[in-house]
Design an enzyme around this catalytic site. Structure first.
Site, PDB file in Angstrom:
ATOM      1  N   GLY A 279      -0.506 -12.262   8.639  1.00  0.00           N
ATOM      2  CA  GLY A 279       0.132 -13.552   8.461  1.00  0.00           C
ATOM      3  C   GLY A 279       0.900 -13.489   7.251  1.00  0.00           C
ATOM      4  N   HIS A 280       1.339 -12.529   6.452  1.00  0.00           N
ATOM      5  CA  HIS A 280       1.872 -12.606   5.157  1.00  0.00           C
ATOM      6  C   HIS A 280       2.975 -11.535   5.085  1.00  0.00           C
ATOM      7  CE1 HIS A 280       2.230 -12.861   0.735  1.00  0.00           C
ATOM      8  NE2 HIS A 280       1.940 -14.008   0.928  1.00  0.00           N
ATOM      9  N   PHE A 281       4.117 -11.657   5.681  1.00  0.00           N
ATOM     10  CA  PHE A 281       4.555 -12.334   6.618  1.00  0.00           C
ATOM     11  C   PHE A 281       5.037 -11.478   7.620  1.00  0.00           C
ATOM     12  CE2 PHE A 281       5.330 -14.130   2.298  1.00  0.00           C
ATOM     13  CZ  PHE A 281       4.918 -15.219   2.300  1.00  0.00           C
TER      14      PHE A 281
END
Length: 140
Positions: A47-49
């Protein structure tokens, strides 16, 4: 030098929040150096990124703090203190600066110097490097 098993015997952190792979230098009450190998398989990159993986600065700070925790606990143990019931907490993060992104494939080297230590409170000058380039610094 402390490997992951020896680190786990000193600080309470565990996967997925143990952010120091190895401690390579320890000078009781003065200095510690360690590292974390950053891999695309680290869950944070989901999720990052997506499509542009960057290791979060807050995790760099935490890795620096864990390296400082190893130094504090190891130093206390060397002085004969029973560390089995001890816990380390953040009290402050000052002068934090992020200089460059950390990406998968990097080796994040943590260097922590003791600025002050009094009655169980440690103040640390903490710096993180990739390929000898400063990527993060803070006073913890």
């Amino acid at each position: 030098m402390l490997d992951i098993t020896e680190i786990e015997a000193i600080i309470p952190h565990r996967y997925p929040f143990l952010l120091v792979d190895r401690v390579t230098e320890l000078d009781k009450g003065i200095y510690a150096q360690g590292y974390k190998n950053i891999s695309i398989s680290d869950a944070v990159f989901q999720g990052h990124f997506p499509g542009h993986p960057v290791y979060p600065g807050v995790l760099i700070i935490e890795g620096l703090a864990q390296t400082g925790g190893v130094l504090a606990f190891w130093s206390a143990k060397e002085e004969g203190v029973d560390i089995s019931q001890k816990v380390v907490y953040f009290m402050s993060i000052d002068k934090a600066k992020f200089r460059s992104p950390v990406k998968p494939g990097d080796q994040l080297v943590y260097k922590v110097n003791v600025l002050n230590q009094k009655r169980g409170v440690w103040v640390l000058d903490a710096k993180a490097y990739v390929d000898d380039k400063l990527v993060c610094e803070a006073e913890l």
